[in-house]
Design a protein around this motif. Sequence first.
Motif, PDB file in Angstrom:
ATOM      1  N   SER A   1     -66.063   4.734 -17.135  1.00 29.25           N
ATOM      2  CA  SER A   1     -66.832   4.409 -18.454  1.00 29.25           C
ATOM      3  C   SER A   1     -65.907   4.496 -19.697  1.00 29.25           C
ATOM      4  O   SER A   1     -66.884   3.262 -20.213  1.00 29.25           O
ATOM      5  CB  SER A   1     -68.094   4.909 -18.799  1.00 29.25           C
ATOM      6  OG  SER A   1     -66.731   6.851 -19.270  1.00 29.25           O
ATOM      7  N   TYR A   2     -65.187   4.994 -20.206  1.00 30.02           N
ATOM      8  CA  TYR A   2     -64.309   4.411 -21.079  1.00 30.02           C
ATOM      9  C   TYR A   2     -63.837   2.904 -20.712  1.00 30.02           C
ATOM     10  O   TYR A   2     -63.903   2.176 -21.937  1.00 30.02           O
ATOM     11  CB  TYR A   2     -63.196   5.105 -21.134  1.00 30.02           C
ATOM     12  CG  TYR A   2     -63.029   6.401 -21.542  1.00 30.02           C
ATOM     13  CD1 TYR A   2     -64.099   7.457 -21.295  1.00 30.02           C
ATOM     14  CD2 TYR A   2     -62.434   6.885 -22.350  1.00 30.02           C
ATOM     15  CE1 TYR A   2     -63.933   8.074 -21.446  1.00 30.02           C
ATOM     16  CE2 TYR A   2     -62.389   8.145 -23.090  1.00 30.02           C
ATOM     17  CZ  TYR A   2     -63.046   9.039 -22.727  1.00 30.02           C
ATOM     18  OH  TYR A   2     -63.064  10.153 -23.431  1.00 30.02           O
ATOM     19  N   ARG A   3     -63.287   2.559 -19.640  1.00 30.54           N
ATOM     20  CA  ARG A   3     -62.886   0.840 -19.663  1.00 30.54           C
ATOM     21  C   ARG A   3     -64.062   0.292 -19.561  1.00 30.54           C
ATOM     22  O   ARG A   3     -63.915  -0.916 -20.263  1.00 30.54           O
ATOM     23  CB  ARG A   3     -62.194   1.210 -18.474  1.00 30.54           C
ATOM     24  CG  ARG A   3     -61.014   1.817 -18.119  1.00 30.54           C
ATOM     25  CD  ARG A   3     -60.372   1.515 -16.944  1.00 30.54           C
ATOM     26  NE  ARG A   3     -59.434   1.981 -16.238  1.00 30.54           N
ATOM     27  CZ  ARG A   3     -59.266   3.779 -15.985  1.00 30.54           C
ATOM     28  NH1 ARG A   3     -60.125   3.881 -16.000  1.00 30.54           N
ATOM     29  NH2 ARG A   3     -58.226   4.057 -15.916  1.00 30.54           N
ATOM     30  N   GLU A   4     -65.375   0.185 -18.947  1.00 30.98           N
ATOM     31  CA  GLU A   4     -66.452  -0.810 -18.751  1.00 30.98           C
ATOM     32  C   GLU A   4     -66.698  -0.807 -20.254  1.00 30.98           C
ATOM     33  O   GLU A   4     -67.010  -1.442 -20.488  1.00 30.98           O
ATOM     34  CB  GLU A   4     -67.303   0.381 -17.572  1.00 30.98           C
ATOM     35  CG  GLU A   4     -66.838   0.086 -16.764  1.00 30.98           C
ATOM     36  CD  GLU A   4     -67.994   0.413 -15.625  1.00 30.98           C
ATOM     37  OE1 GLU A   4     -69.021   2.178 -16.165  1.00 30.98           O
ATOM     38  OE2 GLU A   4     -67.890   0.867 -14.683  1.00 30.98           O
TER      39      GLU A   4
ATOM     40  N   ARG B   1     -55.808  -4.525 -23.884  1.00 36.32           N
ATOM     41  CA  ARG B   1     -56.050  -3.870 -25.345  1.00 36.32           C
ATOM     42  C   ARG B   1     -56.568  -2.622 -24.857  1.00 36.32           C
ATOM     43  O   ARG B   1     -56.691  -1.847 -24.920  1.00 36.32           O
ATOM     44  CB  ARG B   1     -57.458  -4.862 -26.477  1.00 36.32           C
ATOM     45  CG  ARG B   1     -57.654  -4.362 -28.344  1.00 36.32           C
ATOM     46  CD  ARG B   1     -58.289  -5.335 -28.385  1.00 36.32           C
ATOM     47  NE  ARG B   1     -58.778  -4.308 -29.235  1.00 36.32           N
ATOM     48  CZ  ARG B   1     -57.808  -5.062 -31.144  1.00 36.32           C
ATOM     49  NH1 ARG B   1     -56.410  -5.445 -30.097  1.00 36.32           N
ATOM     50  NH2 ARG B   1     -57.798  -4.675 -32.018  1.00 36.32           N
ATOM     51  N   THR B   2     -58.322  -2.953 -23.646  1.00 34.61           N
ATOM     52  CA  THR B   2     -58.026  -1.970 -23.180  1.00 34.61           C
ATOM     53  C   THR B   2     -56.978  -0.495 -23.148  1.00 34.61           C
ATOM     54  O   THR B   2     -57.299   0.360 -23.192  1.00 34.61           O
ATOM     55  CB  THR B   2     -59.167  -2.358 -22.187  1.00 34.61           C
ATOM     56  OG1 THR B   2     -60.524  -3.023 -22.707  1.00 34.61           O
ATOM     57  CG2 THR B   2     -59.898  -1.000 -21.426  1.00 34.61           C
TER      58      THR B   2
ATOM     59  N   LEU C   1     -67.599  -4.655 -25.049  1.00 34.43           N
ATOM     60  CA  LEU C   1     -67.651  -4.765 -26.375  1.00 34.43           C
ATOM     61  C   LEU C   1     -66.468  -5.978 -26.615  1.00 34.43           C
ATOM     62  O   LEU C   1     -66.067  -6.192 -27.633  1.00 34.43           O
ATOM     63  CB  LEU C   1     -66.879  -3.685 -27.291  1.00 34.43           C
ATOM     64  CG  LEU C   1     -68.282  -2.447 -27.524  1.00 34.43           C
ATOM     65  CD1 LEU C   1     -67.476  -1.297 -27.683  1.00 34.43           C
ATOM     66  CD2 LEU C   1     -69.225  -2.573 -27.898  1.00 34.43           C
ATOM     67  N   GLY C   2     -66.651  -6.976 -25.917  1.00 34.73           N
ATOM     68  CA  GLY C   2     -64.834  -7.479 -25.518  1.00 34.73           C
ATOM     69  C   GLY C   2     -64.090  -7.717 -25.149  1.00 34.73           C
ATOM     70  O   GLY C   2     -63.206  -8.719 -25.522  1.00 34.73           O
ATOM     71  N   ALA C   3     -62.973  -6.024 -25.451  1.00 33.41           N
ATOM     72  CA  ALA C   3     -62.153  -6.145 -25.227  1.00 33.41           C
ATOM     73  C   ALA C   3     -61.840  -6.887 -23.921  1.00 33.41           C
ATOM     74  O   ALA C   3     -61.954  -6.488 -22.781  1.00 33.41           O
ATOM     75  CB  ALA C   3     -61.344  -4.660 -25.706  1.00 33.41           C
TER      76      ALA C   3
END
Length: 285
Positions: A171-174, A185-186, A179-181
């Motif tokens: 969920s952190y990655r999603e 950057r993710t 948000l467009g990262a």
Amino acid sequence: MKKLFLKLKQYKSDPLSLFLFLLVSIAALTTFLILVFLIGYILVKGVPYITPSLFAFKYTSTNVSLLPALINTLTMTFLALFIAAPIGIFSAIYLVEYSKKDNKYIEVIRITAETLSGIPSIVYGLFGLLFFVTALGWGYSIIAGAFTLAIMILPLIMRTAEEALKSVSDSYREGSFGLGAGRLRTVFKIVLPAAIPGILAGIILAIGRIVGETAALIYTAGTVADISTSILASGRTLSVHMYVLSSEGFFVNQAYATAVMLLIIVIGINWLSGFVAKKIVRGNE
């Protein structure tokens, strides 16, 4: 004790579960008692012989100072981690974040890393002797020992970092992608900070293996008791220093004192790493 009795009541209706619970509890208690006994034994044997002469800047056959070995140990630890940590962490990032799950090449890398983790340290020492010391012409030196140790701890850092990255929720990655990262950057702004405690745990284990290593360093770094003036000079670490003192038989008590210092260093590094990990986690919240 109340919790133990409550557990026993819960398992009373199932004899097999009760037996397994008691077996696990006894095993855990035995492990704890062995740890307490080892630490207590080392402290009782070593603390009385920690004297100012052990911390003299210059080693002699009279004071058998451990300070040069302590400085060499810190140098060796820093160099080995400087080499292995970036490679291991970036390898784990590639395996988790960028590689395809059904890639056979990735499976070969994982199997190779697990195989390297099981190789005895003396084999690494012989490899370091043949390659770094002899073939590359580095001789018995700090840099030869550091590269040998880096190869030893690389699988450990890579595997623990990989598991730490896997434990981060998707969920952190999603959320970051939503948000467009971008992926890069993710990984470095979201995933990696969340995995820092697990990565630090692997680095702590690696440090423990470095400071406790003897066989590999005898063949690569040598046993010179002075402070290494450069990374191309020979020098003994605390574990090698302790081994030499105990094997000679004349300074066994000082060897126990060196063991106490090793114990203090490992505990201090564990505390410092845990403190840093908590600070990082709180900073990211």
